[in-house]
Write a protein that holds these residues in place. Structure first.
Motif, PDB file in Angstrom:
ATOM      1  N   VAL A 125       0.872  -1.167   0.000  1.00 28.01           N
ATOM      2  CA  VAL A 125       0.000   0.000   0.000  1.00 28.01           C
ATOM      3  C   VAL A 125       0.910   1.218   0.000  1.00 28.01           C
ATOM      4  N   GLU A 126       0.789   2.057  -1.020  1.00 33.89           N
ATOM      5  CA  GLU A 126       1.683   3.203  -1.166  1.00 33.89           C
ATOM      6  C   GLU A 126       0.971   4.522  -0.894  1.00 33.89           C
ATOM      7  N   ILE A 127       1.740   5.474  -0.401  1.00 32.75           N
ATOM      8  CA  ILE A 127       1.273   6.857  -0.322  1.00 32.75           C
ATOM      9  C   ILE A 127       1.781   7.535  -1.595  1.00 32.75           C
ATOM     10  N   PRO A 128       0.887   7.907  -2.517  1.00 30.45           N
ATOM     11  CA  PRO A 128       1.308   8.425  -3.823  1.00 30.45           C
ATOM     12  C   PRO A 128       2.264   9.609  -3.740  1.00 30.45           C
ATOM     13  N   GLN A 129       3.345   9.534  -4.531  1.00 29.71           N
ATOM     14  CA  GLN A 129       4.328  10.606  -4.719  1.00 29.71           C
ATOM     15  C   GLN A 129       5.117  10.975  -3.451  1.00 29.71           C
ATOM     16  N   MET A 130       4.866  10.295  -2.352  1.00 23.90           N
ATOM     17  CA  MET A 130       5.501  10.690  -1.094  1.00 23.90           C
ATOM     18  C   MET A 130       7.006  10.423  -1.092  1.00 23.90           C
ATOM     19  N   LEU A 131       7.452   9.331  -1.727  1.00 21.41           N
ATOM     20  CA  LEU A 131       8.884   9.047  -1.748  1.00 21.41           C
ATOM     21  C   LEU A 131       9.627  10.114  -2.544  1.00 21.41           C
ATOM     22  N   SER A 132       9.060  10.539  -3.661  1.00 19.92           N
ATOM     23  CA  SER A 132       9.680  11.608  -4.444  1.00 19.92           C
ATOM     24  C   SER A 132       9.776  12.889  -3.628  1.00 19.92           C
ATOM     25  N   LEU A 133       8.734  13.174  -2.866  1.00 16.59           N
ATOM     26  CA  LEU A 133       8.729  14.384  -2.041  1.00 16.59           C
ATOM     27  C   LEU A 133       9.777  14.303  -0.934  1.00 16.59           C
ATOM     28  N   LEU A 134       9.857  13.162  -0.266  1.00 13.39           N
ATOM     29  CA  LEU A 134      10.804  13.008   0.834  1.00 13.39           C
ATOM     30  C   LEU A 134      12.249  12.952   0.340  1.00 13.39           C
ATOM     31  N   ALA A 135      12.447  12.298  -0.806  1.00 11.91           N
ATOM     32  CA  ALA A 135      13.810  12.094  -1.304  1.00 11.91           C
ATOM     33  C   ALA A 135      14.342  13.269  -2.109  1.00 11.91           C
ATOM     34  N   LYS A 136      13.459  13.936  -2.856  1.00  2.65           N
ATOM     35  CA  LYS A 136      13.917  14.989  -3.769  1.00  2.65           C
ATOM     36  C   LYS A 136      13.266  16.338  -3.511  1.00  2.65           C
ATOM     37  N   ARG A 137      12.285  16.361  -2.594  1.00  4.31           N
ATOM     38  CA  ARG A 137      11.532  17.585  -2.298  1.00  4.31           C
ATOM     39  C   ARG A 137      10.720  18.059  -3.504  1.00  4.31           C
ATOM     40  N   GLU A 138      10.393  17.109  -4.378  1.00  7.75           N
ATOM     41  CA  GLU A 138       9.542  17.394  -5.539  1.00  7.75           C
ATOM     42  C   GLU A 138       8.584  16.219  -5.723  1.00  7.75           C
ATOM     43  N   LEU A 139       7.302  16.525  -5.968  1.00  2.00           N
ATOM     44  CA  LEU A 139       6.296  15.475  -6.077  1.00  2.00           C
ATOM     45  C   LEU A 139       6.516  14.544  -7.264  1.00  2.00           C
ATOM     46  N   ASN A 140       7.037  15.077  -8.357  1.00  2.00           N
ATOM     47  CA  ASN A 140       7.179  14.271  -9.568  1.00  2.00           C
ATOM     48  C   ASN A 140       8.630  13.932  -9.899  1.00  2.00           C
ATOM     49  N   ALA A 141       9.516  14.071  -8.940  1.00  2.00           N
ATOM     50  CA  ALA A 141      10.935  13.793  -9.181  1.00  2.00           C
ATOM     51  C   ALA A 141      11.161  12.297  -9.415  1.00  2.00           C
ATOM     52  N   PHE A 142      12.186  11.993 -10.196  1.00  2.00           N
ATOM     53  CA  PHE A 142      12.552  10.602 -10.464  1.00  2.00           C
ATOM     54  C   PHE A 142      13.393  10.068  -9.318  1.00  2.00           C
ATOM     55  N   VAL A 143      13.005   8.906  -8.792  1.00  2.00           N
ATOM     56  CA  VAL A 143      13.767   8.231  -7.749  1.00  2.00           C
ATOM     57  C   VAL A 143      14.261   6.907  -8.314  1.00  2.00           C
ATOM     58  N   PRO A 144      15.582   6.710  -8.406  1.00  2.00           N
ATOM     59  CA  PRO A 144      16.108   5.473  -8.997  1.00  2.00           C
ATOM     60  C   PRO A 144      15.904   4.265  -8.090  1.00  2.00           C
ATOM     61  N   GLY A 145      15.657   3.117  -8.702  1.00  2.00           N
ATOM     62  CA  GLY A 145      15.560   1.867  -7.970  1.00  2.00           C
ATOM     63  C   GLY A 145      16.875   1.106  -8.046  1.00  2.00           C
TER      64      GLY A 145
END
Length: 292
Positions: A136-156
């Motif tokens: 269960v994911e919180i949409p766009q939250m990882l991008s916000l926490l990791a990059k401070r941008e909602l739509n930022a790319f986060v590498p896997g």
């Protein structure tokens, strides 16, 4: 720091850069505050034991009050520094972040896994198996926490190993294989430099030094034999992180409830709450270890 090929060690060249490093500052305060949280839990739990035994009641209640106030403030500050630490991890240790989230395929607007169960059959980043049984994911939250941008790319994990994605500074990420090759160049250049210096061959030493400096950032990669060794134990990292976070939220609730009951003069007779306080002591140690 700068690597000194003559002494073969990293040597500090700017103390204040070390002292004010965002990574060091966040991790230092997060670690210290976590210790304070554990200390507060211990004080509240031991004081609750005195209430259970009907000994030193007034002293125990005052200890609980001080411990709970201290614990609540420390837990909230720990959460704040934890957010800052997570942001620094995204910048400097993207593989660690990917493992924390069980995140194999990078994407823009990445969601934060609130609840998830990893697939135990997944063994390698490129085996084609789904990493989760459910999540269960919180949409766009990882991008916000990791990059401070909602739509930022986060590498896997796969992106970090294979490279090729555009980083925040505009450069293209190297693959693990490319980093390993550069690491081998750095190792060879160091050997060449030391040999040339020993022989008094200044020109060769200077050339080797330039090559070493160009590839020094990847020196450690030169010892990697298999790119899969660069992937940490994802299940341990994933679950340990969630244990820490969930217990952190529990501690906030715990201290808040304890304070409420203390100020309402109800805690002294609530044996069930005394037992909860006692049983919370080991949870403090578990949270500290999971966060470590």
């Amino acid at each position: 720091m700068e690597f000194n090929p003559d002494t073969v060690r990293n040597e500090m060249v700017d103390f204040w850069a070390v002292a004010t490093s965002p990574v060091a500052v966040n991790k230092f305060f997060h670690t210290v505050l976590s210790g304070w949280v554990l200390g507060a839990i211990f004080v509240v739990g031991v004081s609750a034991w005195f209430l259970l035994k009907k000994r030193h009641k007034e002293f125990a209640l005052q200890s609980i009050k001080i411990g709970a106030i201290f614990g609540l403030v420390s837990t909230l500050l720990s959460a704040w520094t934890g957010d800052g630490s997570g942001y620094q991890v995204a910048k400097t240790q993207p593989m660690k972040l990917a493992a924390m989230e069980g995140y194999y395929e990078g994407r823009e607007g990445a969601g934060l896994v609130a609840v998830g169960l990893l697939n135990p059959d997944k063994e390698k980043y490129n085996d084609g198996k789904d990493p989760f049984i459910f999540r269960v994911e919180i949409p766009q939250m990882l991008s916000l926490l990791a990059k401070r941008e909602l739509n930022a790319f986060v590498p896997g994990v796969k992106d970090i190993i294979e490279g090729g994605y555009v980083q925040k500074d505009g450069t293209v990420a190297l693959s693990a294989a490319e980093k390993i090759e550069r690491g081998k160049k750095a190792i060879a250049a160091l050997a060449s430099y030391r040999s040339a210096k020993k022989e008094g061959n200044t020109a060769t030493a200077d050339s080797a030094y330039v090559t070493l400096q160009e590839n020094m950032a990847y020196f450690g990669y030169g010892y990697i034999k298999d790119v899969h060794h660069l992937v940490p134990n994802v299940p341990i990292t994933f679950y340990a992180f969630r244990i820490m976070v969930m217990l952190g939220f529990y501690f906030i609730l715990f201290f808040a409830v304890v304070l409420f009951l203390v100020y309402k003069d109800k805690l002294a007779e609530m044996k069930w709450m005394h037992w909860i306080a006692l049983l919370t002591i080991p949870l403090g140690y578990i949270a500290a270890e999971a966060g470590g």
